[in-house]
Design an enzyme around this catalytic site. Structure first.
Site, PDB file in Angstrom:
ATOM      1  CE  LYS A  11      33.462  33.726  49.809  1.00  0.00           C
ATOM      2  NZ  LYS A  11      34.464  33.261  48.764  1.00  0.00           N
ATOM      3  CE1 TYR A  51      33.401  37.494  45.181  1.00  0.00           C
ATOM      4  CE2 TYR A  51      31.462  36.209  45.341  1.00  0.00           C
ATOM      5  CZ  TYR A  51      32.550  36.662  45.796  1.00  0.00           C
ATOM      6  OH  TYR A  51      33.014  35.843  47.072  1.00  0.00           O
ATOM      7  CG  PHE A  59      37.233  31.903  39.238  1.00  0.00           C
ATOM      8  CD1 PHE A  59      36.565  32.628  40.034  1.00  0.00           C
ATOM      9  CD2 PHE A  59      38.406  32.459  38.706  1.00  0.00           C
ATOM     10  CE1 PHE A  59      37.019  33.972  40.513  1.00  0.00           C
ATOM     11  CE2 PHE A  59      39.241  33.277  39.272  1.00  0.00           C
ATOM     12  CZ  PHE A  59      38.359  34.335  40.306  1.00  0.00           C
ATOM     13  NE  ARG A  92      42.242  40.519  51.710  1.00  0.00           N
ATOM     14  CZ  ARG A  92      41.826  39.971  50.602  1.00  0.00           C
ATOM     15  NH1 ARG A  92      40.431  40.204  50.584  1.00  0.00           N
ATOM     16  NH2 ARG A  92      41.981  39.128  49.838  1.00  0.00           N
ATOM     17  CB  THR A  98      42.435  34.179  47.590  1.00  0.00           C
ATOM     18  OG1 THR A  98      42.559  35.448  47.604  1.00  0.00           O
ATOM     19  CG2 THR A  98      41.154  33.670  46.540  1.00  0.00           C
ATOM     20  NE  ARG A 109      39.260  33.469  52.224  1.00  0.00           N
ATOM     21  CZ  ARG A 109      39.310  34.579  51.434  1.00  0.00           C
ATOM     22  NH1 ARG A 109      40.784  35.078  51.180  1.00  0.00           N
ATOM     23  NH2 ARG A 109      38.579  35.203  50.948  1.00  0.00           N
ATOM     24  CG  ASN A 123      37.456  31.399  49.802  1.00  0.00           C
ATOM     25  OD1 ASN A 123      36.314  31.593  49.497  1.00  0.00           O
ATOM     26  ND2 ASN A 123      38.681  32.113  49.000  1.00  0.00           N
ATOM     27  CG  HIS A 126      34.021  38.876  50.718  1.00  0.00           C
ATOM     28  ND1 HIS A 126      34.687  38.961  49.471  1.00  0.00           N
ATOM     29  CD2 HIS A 126      33.600  39.850  51.261  1.00  0.00           C
ATOM     30  CE1 HIS A 126      34.820  40.206  49.128  1.00  0.00           C
ATOM     31  NE2 HIS A 126      33.845  40.854  50.256  1.00  0.00           N
ATOM     32  CD  GLU A 137      32.863  44.050  49.449  1.00  0.00           C
ATOM     33  OE1 GLU A 137      33.708  43.469  48.438  1.00  0.00           O
ATOM     34  OE2 GLU A 137      33.363  43.886  50.543  1.00  0.00           O
TER      35      GLU A 137
HETATM   36  N1  UDP Z   1      38.331  32.513  43.404  1.00  0.00           N
HETATM   37  C1  UDP Z   1      38.621  31.380  42.766  1.00  0.00           C
HETATM   38  N2  UDP Z   1      39.649  30.981  42.060  1.00  0.00           N
HETATM   39  C2  UDP Z   1      40.720  32.009  41.809  1.00  0.00           C
HETATM   40  C3  UDP Z   1      40.451  33.249  42.566  1.00  0.00           C
HETATM   41  C4  UDP Z   1      39.198  33.612  43.283  1.00  0.00           C
HETATM   42  O1  UDP Z   1      37.794  30.322  43.213  1.00  0.00           O
HETATM   43  O2  UDP Z   1      41.591  31.739  41.230  1.00  0.00           O
HETATM   44  C5  UDP Z   1      36.910  32.587  44.305  1.00  0.00           C
HETATM   45  C6  UDP Z   1      37.438  32.398  45.660  1.00  0.00           C
HETATM   46  O3  UDP Z   1      36.396  32.120  46.129  1.00  0.00           O
HETATM   47  C7  UDP Z   1      37.586  34.170  46.059  1.00  0.00           C
HETATM   48  C8  UDP Z   1      36.461  34.668  45.303  1.00  0.00           C
HETATM   49  O4  UDP Z   1      36.699  34.046  44.116  1.00  0.00           O
HETATM   50  O5  UDP Z   1      37.409  34.161  47.728  1.00  0.00           O
HETATM   51  C9  UDP Z   1      36.861  36.352  45.120  1.00  0.00           C
HETATM   52  O6  UDP Z   1      38.164  36.437  44.439  1.00  0.00           O
HETATM   53  P1  UDP Z   1      39.171  37.473  45.077  1.00  0.00           P
HETATM   54  O7  UDP Z   1      40.308  37.503  43.976  1.00  0.00           O
HETATM   55  O8  UDP Z   1      38.567  38.811  45.316  1.00  0.00           O
HETATM   56  O9  UDP Z   1      39.818  37.069  46.371  1.00  0.00           O
HETATM   57  P2  UDP Z   1      39.423  37.362  47.947  1.00  0.00           P
HETATM   58  O10 UDP Z   1      39.358  38.771  47.919  1.00  0.00           O
HETATM   59  O11 UDP Z   1      38.313  36.680  48.428  1.00  0.00           O
HETATM   60  O12 UDP Z   1      40.567  36.616  48.586  1.00  0.00           O
HETATM   61 MG    MG Z   2      38.244  39.935  46.967  1.00  0.00          MG
END
Ligand code: UDP
Ligand code: MG
Length: 168
Positions: A11, A51, A59, A92, A98, A109, A123, A126, A137
Site C-alpha cells: 500500500k 474494496y 472506515f 497472510r 489486520t 503488519r 497496515n 493487502h 483481484e
Molecule cells: N480496516 C480498518 N479497520 C478495520 C478493518 C479493516 O482500517 O476495522 C482496513 C485495513 O487497512 C484492512 C482493510 O481495511 O487491511 C481491508 O479490510 P479486511 O477486513 O479485508 O482486512 P485484510 O483482509 O486486509 O486483513
Molecule cells: Mg481482506
C-alpha cells in the site's frame, strides 16, 4: 492442497516509507513464485472496485483515501501475484493480523503497521483472503499478458491485427 494464486498489494505507506525491499524479503520466506508484479497509481474507481464489499463500513471513506494515496501524498502501490502451494495462508501468515497492534511483532503488519488517530489500520500490505477473492483481484488489477502463468482461461478479443488476450 493444490497450487493457488494470491494478490499482494504494497500500500502507499509501504512505498512512501521505502519498505518495498523489506516486505519482498519477508514474503520470499514463503518460497512462493512471483508470477506478476507492477507499480501503478490507484484511481478512485479501482479503489472502489477493490474494496466494494466494505462500502458499508465506517472506515470505508478513510480506507479509500489510504489506498488512493491521499493520506501519504503518494498514489503508487506495488501489486504482485504469488503462486504456489497454500499461497494464501502462507502470505497472510507473513502479513499478520489486520489490526497492526494485534499482529505478531515479527509479521509485516506487526513490524511496520500502525493505527491512525482516525482509527484506520495503516497496515502496509493487502493480501487476498480466499481463492475467489484472489481470482477477482487478479482480473481487476492485471491483464492476462501481465501474469506469466495462464492462471485463468483467456480468450482472444478485438478485430484482426488488434487482438489481445483478455479475461473471459
Ligand atoms: N480496516 C480498518 N479497520 C478495520 C478493518 C479493516 O482500517 O476495522 C482496513 C485495513 O487497512 C484492512 C482493510 O481495511 O487491511 C481491508 O479490510 P479486511 O477486513 O479485508 O482486512 P485484510 O483482509 O486486509 O486483513
Ligand atoms: Mg481482506
Amino acid at each position: 492442497m493444490k497450487e493457488e494464486a494470491v494478490v499482494v498489494i504494497i500500500k502507499p505507506d509501504g512505498l512512501k516509507k521505502s519498505l518495498t525491499g523489506n516486505i519482498l524479503t519477508r514474503l520470499s520466506e514463503s518460497k512462493l513464485k512471483i508470477i506478476g508484479a507492477k507499480v501503478i497509481k490507484v484511481s478512485l474507481e479501482l479503489a472502489g472496485q477493490h474494496y466494494h464489499h466494505l462500502k458499508e463500513k465506517r472506515f470505508y471513506p478513510e480506507l479509500i483515501k489510504y489506498i488512493t494515496g491521499k493520506l501519504h501524498g503518494d498514489n503508487r502501490v506495488m501489486v504482485l501475484v504469488y503462486w504456489g502451494k497454500d499461497a494464501i495462508v502462507k502470505v497472510r501468515d507473513l502479513a499478520g493480523a489486520t489490526n497492526p497492534e494485534e499482529a505478531s511483532p515479527v509479521s509485516i503488519r506487526g513490524a511496520y503497521g500502525r493505527i491512525l488517530t482516525t482509527g484506520l489500520f495503516e497496515n502496509v500490505v493487502h493480501a487476498s483472503s480466499s481463492q475467489e477473492e484472489a481470482e477477482r483481484e487478479i482480473k481487476l488489477w492485471f491483464e492476462p499478458e501481465e501474469v506469466v502463468y495462464e492462471v485463468y482461461p483467456t480468450k482472444i478479443s478485438g478485430v484482426e491485427q488488434e487482438t489481445r488476450k483478455v479475461w473471459k
